[in-house]
Design an enzyme around this catalytic site. Structure first.
Site, PDB file in Angstrom:
ATOM      1  N   ARG A 130       0.821  -1.213   0.000  1.00 19.35           N
ATOM      2  CA  ARG A 130       0.000   0.000   0.000  1.00 19.35           C
ATOM      3  C   ARG A 130       0.853   1.262   0.000  1.00 19.35           C
ATOM      4  O   ARG A 130       0.332   2.359   0.188  1.00 19.35           O
ATOM      5  CB  ARG A 130      -0.939   0.005   1.209  1.00 19.35           C
ATOM      6  CG  ARG A 130      -2.133  -0.950   1.069  1.00 19.35           C
ATOM      7  CD  ARG A 130      -2.937  -1.119   2.346  1.00 19.35           C
ATOM      8  NE  ARG A 130      -3.154   0.111   3.067  1.00 19.35           N
ATOM      9  CZ  ARG A 130      -2.606   0.387   4.253  1.00 19.35           C
ATOM     10  NH1 ARG A 130      -1.781  -0.455   4.834  1.00 19.35           N
ATOM     11  NH2 ARG A 130      -2.868   1.527   4.859  1.00 19.35           N
ATOM     12  N   LYS A 131       2.151   1.134  -0.234  1.00 20.71           N
ATOM     13  CA  LYS A 131       3.042   2.295  -0.278  1.00 20.71           C
ATOM     14  C   LYS A 131       2.977   2.935  -1.662  1.00 20.71           C
ATOM     15  O   LYS A 131       3.917   2.915  -2.450  1.00 20.71           O
ATOM     16  CB  LYS A 131       4.467   1.886   0.088  1.00 20.71           C
ATOM     17  CG  LYS A 131       4.583   1.419   1.533  1.00 20.71           C
ATOM     18  CD  LYS A 131       5.985   0.959   1.875  1.00 20.71           C
ATOM     19  CE  LYS A 131       6.058   0.473   3.323  1.00 20.71           C
ATOM     20  NZ  LYS A 131       7.415  -0.027   3.678  1.00 20.71           N
ATOM     21  N   THR A 132       1.805   3.487  -1.941  1.00 22.88           N
ATOM     22  CA  THR A 132       1.524   4.088  -3.245  1.00 22.88           C
ATOM     23  C   THR A 132       1.322   5.593  -3.096  1.00 22.88           C
ATOM     24  O   THR A 132       1.170   6.106  -1.995  1.00 22.88           O
ATOM     25  CB  THR A 132       0.256   3.465  -3.858  1.00 22.88           C
ATOM     26  OG1 THR A 132      -0.826   3.615  -2.918  1.00 22.88           O
ATOM     27  CG2 THR A 132       0.448   1.981  -4.149  1.00 22.88           C
TER      28      THR A 132
END
Length: 287
Positions: A130-132
């Protein structure tokens, strides 16, 4: 890639950039028509070609786009990706936003492809996290898939992820898993993050669906995988780089999740070249 969401996103991005009009193009070009070519300036895996047609169609339905490559194709430096014909004003209004999206997405797909190649173990899935970039998650995760990777959770509602803070608040892995299982439906999987053999045994006893080996060496990952029943999926994550990926080959883990696929992917280099028709012939402009 969901087309309605893509249209909504591009509408927002174009409105942000155009504001109340492109004062440069509006002042100079009038109703002049031209042809634009999108050129690759390096080699990699194409992702985001839908952005070209969708973005320009939003600006002007009469703009004609022709793609010469498909999603997932390997692009060679100097290759022409697309030809776009129409109002010069509209071609230039869409240029920056469309190239920005292409560069971002193709950069991610190219890096993902490299990660898959470096690992060289088809039994292990390469996944994102989820490191977007806020607002770009759909596009970035789509690009990971185009590059040969898989998607982890899209958001917090997609699955239970029990991490160290959850465990500390509950007092034990067992209690955290029991609370999660009582709360969610049968379609939601429960994953537990562990860092030690004692935590692994507790997660197995709690019947977690997935167990993540966090910040573990390849030797630890292999050992923990051998301890884990085949009915439980295993994931390695934390501190893994392109350089260390090959050392996880053959560990038996099911998934390796890599935050750098999205948070550190360099933008791919594209440019747009223009042709303008006029009475004296054709003028070519190279970006």
């Amino acid at each position: 890639m969901e087309r309605l969401q893509l249209k909504q996103m591009l509408t927002h991005f174009l409105k942000e950039d155009i504001g109340f009009g492109d004062v440069s193009a509006d002042a100079i070009f009038g109703d002049k028509r031209g042809t634009a070519y999108i050129i690759a300036k390096q080699s990699g895996v194409l992702a985001g070609s839908q952005v070209i047609e969708t973005g320009y169609h939003l600006l002007n339905e009469k703009i004609h786009t022709e793609l010469f490559l498909q999603e997932g194709d390997w692009i060679h430096s100097g290759a022409v990706l697309a030809q776009i014909r129409g109002s010069v004003n509209d071609l230039l209004k869409g240029e920056r936003v469309i190239l920005n999206m292409l560069q971002r997405m193709t950069g991610i797909s190219t890096l993902t492809h490299e990660a898959v190649q470096r690992l060289a173990d088809p039994s292990i899935m390469i996944c994102d996290t989820r490191k977007t970039t806020p607002g770009l998650r759909m596009l970035e995760k789509y690009a990971v898939k185009v590059g040969g990777g898989k998607n982890h959770r899209f958001g917090l509602s997609d699955g239970v992820m029990i991490k160290d803070n959850h465990i500390a608040a509950c007092g034990s892995i067992r209690e955290a898993v029991e609370k999660a299982r009582a709360y969610v439906g049968h379609m939601v999987k429960i994953e537990v993050e562990i860092e030690s053999e004692a935590q692994l045994k507790e997660a197995i006893a709690a019947k977690a669906d997935v167990i993540m080996f966090d910040n573990c060496s390849p030797a630890q990952v292999k050992h923990f995988k051998q301890m884990t029943p085949e009915t439980i999926l295993t994931e390695a994550s934390g501190g893994i780089t392109l350089e260390t990926l090959p050392s996880y080959r053959g560990t038996g883990v099911d998934i390796i999740s890599l935050g750098f696929l999205t948070h550190s992917a360099p933008s791919f280099d594209f440019s747009m070249n223009m042709e303008f028709s006029h009475k004296g012939g054709t003028t070519h402009v190279h970006a």
